[in-house]
Design a protein around this motif. Structure first.
Motif, mmCIF file in Angstrom:
data_model
loop_
_atom_site.group_PDB
_atom_site.id
_atom_site.type_symbol
_atom_site.label_atom_id
_atom_site.label_comp_id
_atom_site.label_asym_id
_atom_site.label_seq_id
_atom_site.Cartn_x
_atom_site.Cartn_y
_atom_site.Cartn_z
ATOM 1 N N GLY A 78 -6.687 -11.202 3.459
ATOM 2 C CA GLY A 78 -5.768 -11.670 2.428
ATOM 3 C C GLY A 78 -5.680 -13.183 2.377
ATOM 4 O O GLY A 78 -5.592 -13.782 1.294
ATOM 5 N N LEU A 79 -5.695 -13.821 3.553
ATOM 6 C CA LEU A 79 -5.660 -15.285 3.600
ATOM 7 C C LEU A 79 -6.907 -15.869 2.942
ATOM 8 O O LEU A 79 -6.824 -16.839 2.167
ATOM 9 N N LEU A 80 -8.055 -15.271 3.231
ATOM 10 C CA LEU A 80 -9.308 -15.750 2.641
ATOM 11 C C LEU A 80 -9.276 -15.612 1.120
ATOM 12 O O LEU A 80 -9.677 -16.527 0.390
ATOM 13 N N ILE A 81 -8.767 -14.475 0.648
ATOM 14 C CA ILE A 81 -8.671 -14.264 -0.801
ATOM 15 C C ILE A 81 -7.729 -15.290 -1.426
ATOM 16 O O ILE A 81 -8.018 -15.879 -2.475
ATOM 17 N N GLY A 82 -6.593 -15.517 -0.764
ATOM 18 C CA GLY A 82 -5.621 -16.461 -1.297
ATOM 19 C C GLY A 82 -6.142 -17.883 -1.367
ATOM 20 O O GLY A 82 -5.818 -18.634 -2.297
ATOM 21 N N VAL B 292 -11.570 -7.558 -12.108
ATOM 22 C CA VAL B 292 -11.596 -8.556 -11.033
ATOM 23 C C VAL B 292 -10.143 -8.891 -10.719
ATOM 24 O O VAL B 292 -9.504 -9.668 -11.423
ATOM 25 N N SER B 293 -9.618 -8.292 -9.673
ATOM 26 C CA SER B 293 -8.196 -8.429 -9.382
ATOM 27 C C SER B 293 -7.949 -8.247 -7.893
ATOM 28 O O SER B 293 -8.843 -7.865 -7.126
ATOM 29 N N PHE B 294 -6.716 -8.521 -7.502
ATOM 30 C CA PHE B 294 -6.333 -8.299 -6.111
ATOM 31 C C PHE B 294 -6.435 -6.815 -5.766
ATOM 32 O O PHE B 294 -6.814 -6.447 -4.652
ATOM 33 N N GLY B 295 -6.099 -5.967 -6.732
ATOM 34 C CA GLY B 295 -6.155 -4.529 -6.490
ATOM 35 C C GLY B 295 -7.551 -4.035 -6.163
ATOM 36 O O GLY B 295 -7.734 -3.199 -5.272
ATOM 37 N N THR B 296 -8.560 -4.540 -6.870
ATOM 38 C CA THR B 296 -9.928 -4.105 -6.596
ATOM 39 C C THR B 296 -10.401 -4.609 -5.234
ATOM 40 O O THR B 296 -11.108 -3.897 -4.508
ATOM 41 N N LEU B 297 -10.006 -5.825 -4.871
ATOM 42 C CA LEU B 297 -10.369 -6.350 -3.554
ATOM 43 C C LEU B 297 -9.655 -5.574 -2.447
ATOM 44 O O LEU B 297 -10.237 -5.290 -1.393
ATOM 45 N N ALA B 298 -8.398 -5.221 -2.690
ATOM 46 C CA ALA B 298 -7.656 -4.423 -1.713
ATOM 47 C C ALA B 298 -8.268 -3.032 -1.579
ATOM 48 O O ALA B 298 -8.351 -2.478 -0.474
ATOM 49 N N ALA B 299 -8.705 -2.463 -2.697
ATOM 50 C CA ALA B 299 -9.336 -1.143 -2.665
ATOM 51 C C ALA B 299 -10.632 -1.179 -1.862
ATOM 52 O O ALA B 299 -10.935 -0.250 -1.102
ATOM 53 N N ALA B 300 -11.396 -2.255 -2.021
ATOM 54 C CA ALA B 300 -12.635 -2.389 -1.250
ATOM 55 C C ALA B 300 -12.331 -2.467 0.245
ATOM 56 O O ALA B 300 -12.990 -1.818 1.070
ATOM 57 N N GLY B 301 -11.317 -3.253 0.598
ATOM 58 C CA GLY B 301 -10.930 -3.344 2.002
ATOM 59 C C GLY B 301 -10.432 -2.018 2.547
ATOM 60 O O GLY B 301 -10.769 -1.625 3.671
ATOM 61 N N SER B 302 -9.645 -1.300 1.756
ATOM 62 C CA SER B 302 -9.147 0.009 2.178
ATOM 63 C C SER B 302 -10.287 0.986 2.399
ATOM 64 O O SER B 302 -10.260 1.797 3.330
ATOM 65 N N GLY B 303 -11.294 0.909 1.534
ATOM 66 C CA GLY B 303 -12.438 1.797 1.683
ATOM 67 C C GLY B 303 -13.173 1.577 2.994
ATOM 68 O O GLY B 303 -13.546 2.537 3.690
ATOM 69 N N VAL B 304 -13.377 0.316 3.345
ATOM 70 C CA VAL B 304 -14.068 -0.001 4.603
ATOM 71 C C VAL B 304 -13.254 0.483 5.801
ATOM 72 O O VAL B 304 -13.781 1.123 6.725
ATOM 73 N N ILE B 305 -11.958 0.194 5.791
ATOM 74 C CA ILE B 305 -11.093 0.607 6.898
ATOM 75 C C ILE B 305 -11.026 2.129 6.995
ATOM 76 O O ILE B 305 -11.077 2.707 8.093
ATOM 77 N N ALA B 306 -10.907 2.796 5.848
ATOM 78 C CA ALA B 306 -10.836 4.261 5.850
ATOM 79 C C ALA B 306 -12.117 4.866 6.406
ATOM 80 O O ALA B 306 -12.076 5.851 7.160
ATOM 81 N N ALA B 307 -13.258 4.300 6.047
ATOM 82 C CA ALA B 307 -14.532 4.819 6.543
ATOM 83 C C ALA B 307 -14.622 4.688 8.064
ATOM 84 O O ALA B 307 -15.035 5.627 8.762
ATOM 85 N N LEU B 308 -14.223 3.539 8.577
ATOM 86 C CA LEU B 308 -14.272 3.328 10.024
ATOM 87 C C LEU B 308 -13.301 4.252 10.756
ATOM 88 O O LEU B 308 -13.654 4.889 11.756
ATOM 89 N N ALA B 309 -12.077 4.338 10.248
ATOM 90 C CA ALA B 309 -11.064 5.169 10.899
ATOM 91 C C ALA B 309 -11.428 6.646 10.819
ATOM 92 O O ALA B 309 -11.255 7.394 11.792
ATOM 93 N N ALA B 310 -11.940 7.080 9.673
ATOM 94 C CA ALA B 310 -12.293 8.491 9.509
ATOM 95 C C ALA B 310 -13.480 8.869 10.390
ATOM 96 O O ALA B 310 -13.473 9.920 11.044
ATOM 97 N N GLY B 311 -14.498 8.032 10.408
ATOM 98 C CA GLY B 311 -15.678 8.340 11.213
ATOM 99 C C GLY B 311 -15.367 8.410 12.693
ATOM 100 O O GLY B 311 -15.727 9.378 13.380
ATOM 101 N N TRP B 312 -14.669 7.407 13.183
ATOM 102 C CA TRP B 312 -14.336 7.371 14.609
ATOM 103 C C TRP B 312 -13.351 8.482 14.972
ATOM 104 O O TRP B 312 -13.536 9.199 15.959
ATOM 105 N N GLY B 313 -12.322 8.648 14.158
ATOM 106 C CA GLY B 313 -11.304 9.647 14.465
ATOM 107 C C GLY B 313 -11.825 11.070 14.388
ATOM 108 O O GLY B 313 -11.502 11.912 15.236
ATOM 109 N N TYR B 314 -12.649 11.363 13.387
ATOM 110 C CA TYR B 314 -13.174 12.724 13.243
ATOM 111 C C TYR B 314 -14.145 13.051 14.372
ATOM 112 O O TYR B 314 -14.181 14.175 14.871
ATOM 113 N N TRP B 315 -14.927 12.074 14.781
ATOM 114 C CA TRP B 315 -15.865 12.288 15.884
ATOM 115 C C TRP B 315 -15.106 12.565 17.179
ATOM 116 O O TRP B 315 -15.452 13.481 17.933
#
Length: 363
Positions: free
Chosen positions: A46-50, A62-85
């Motif tokens: 968020g600091l980098l975006i700001g 091109v908005s804060f929402g789309t950038l936040a969605a991209a970040g959420s996607g990356v975090i969700a993928a990492l959390a889901a992969g590690w947690g499900y395994w």
């Protein structure tokens, strides 16, 4: 322990015979660790975006929402992969360790994709709603840090908890939420406000984010249904072993039909109607036929399930027939037919899973 390439034994495949695992200290602790770590990354993001942007809008291409969605996607993928395994060692999940490596890999990928896409869609919807409530408000650096910290931290926490105790019922809820949120997101973001005057599949025909969301929802939803089939087969094997289901081949038949349904659903999204209409229609109608086949064959292959399940099944079948008749007589159009049948299919899946979970229990 079975061989890696062989199906799990009834004893191993017993999620439906094991009571739901209550929250554990370890599971909750890991979710908090994920959340705090993701929140820290979110603050930096968020600091980098700001610093690099100026008063981004909440929502838009091109908005804060789309950038936040991209970040959420990356975090969700990492959390889901590690947690499900890691959760394959949890009580009631032992049968997953008996799956062939390729099957476990496919299941993991589908769970990761589902959580990733769901996180992205949920984030987009949240910021779309916020943009409607704060019209004209740009996101300054301070709020960029705060909002991104909360968004990524909350994503990590919810996804970690979701995958830590995955059951057939939870998979069903995930599928329903995924399909509903994805479809509604496509509806409210489509560039054609009168899409409903043509047909449901028209949502996936544009070179726009809305069509990517719509088609992506169908493809990922289809993949999730195929994973869903593995859980259903495991539950049904346990019920057959306990003699609660009379037909011994029912686990293989039902799970195979669910896999076929998943492929058909994915085909609808992979081949939009404007790309190849015959293949698109074949996938859509094929999914509907598999659904009707499961309803019609239920009294034989699912003998042993509660009576009210079969009453519900006949209600779904009757509703489907009435819907087709009303369409054929011109009472409503193709869009209504597609939406109603689509809703009936996933509504029946939810009912089937709920009754499967209580089959064999006393009143």
């Amino acid at each position: 322990m079975t061989a890696a390439g062989s199906p799990p034994t009834p004893a191993a495949a017993a999620p439906s015979t094991t009571p739901p695992t209550p929250p554990t200290v370890r599971g909750e602790s890991e979710a908090i660790v994920f959340a705090v770590s993701a929140g820290g990354l979110g603050a930096l993001y968020g600091l980098l975006i700001g610093l690099l942007t100026e008063d981004l809008p909440m929502s838009g291409d091109v908005s804060f929402g789309t950038l936040a969605a991209a970040g959420s996607g990356v975090i969700a993928a990492l959390a889901a992969g590690w947690g499900y395994w890691r959760s394959r060692h949890a009580p009631g999940q032992e049968w997953r360790r008996a799956l062939a490596p390729w099957a476990f890999t496919v299941n993991t990928i589908s769970v990761v994709i589902a959580h990733t896409v769901l996180a992205v869609l949920a984030t987009l919807v949240i910021y779309l709603v916020l943009s409607r409530g704060f019209i004209g408000l740009g996101v300054i650096t301070f709020w960029s840090v705060v909002l991104m910290t909360v968004t990524l931290g909350l994503t990590a926490y919810l996804v970690s908890l979701s995958v830590s105790r995955m059951t057939t019922q939870r998979m069903s809820s995930l599928l329903m939420a995924f399909i509903v949120i994805g479809t509604l997101t496509a509806m409210v973001t489509t560039p054609d406000p009168v899409w409903w005057q043509i047909h449901f599949s028209h949502l996936g025909t544009f070179w726009a984010l809305s069509s990517a969301v719509f088609n992506g929802t169908l493809v990922a939803g289809g993949l999730l249904v195929t994973t869903f089939a593995v859980y259903i087969a495991a539950d049904m094997r346990a019920l057959v072993a306990r003699r609660k289901l009379a037909y011994e081949r029912s686990p293989r038949i039902v799970s195979t039909l669910f896999v076929l349904m998943g492929f058909m659903l994915a085909g609808v999204g992979l081949v939009p109607v404007n790309v190849n209409e015959p293949i698109h229609n074949l996938s859509a109608s094929g999914m509907a036929l598999v659904y009707v086949g499961l309803l019609a064959a239920g009294p034989r292959i699912l003998r042993g399930m509660p009576t009210f399940y079969f009453l519900s099944t006949w209600a779904f079948l009757a509703s489907t027939v009435v819907t087709v008749v009303l369409f054929a007589t011109g009472y409503f159009g193709l869009t209504a037919l597609e939406i109603i049948v689509f809703a009936l299919i996933f509504g029946w899946i939810a009912v089937f899973i709920r009754f499967l979970g209580v089959t064999g229990q006393t009143e």
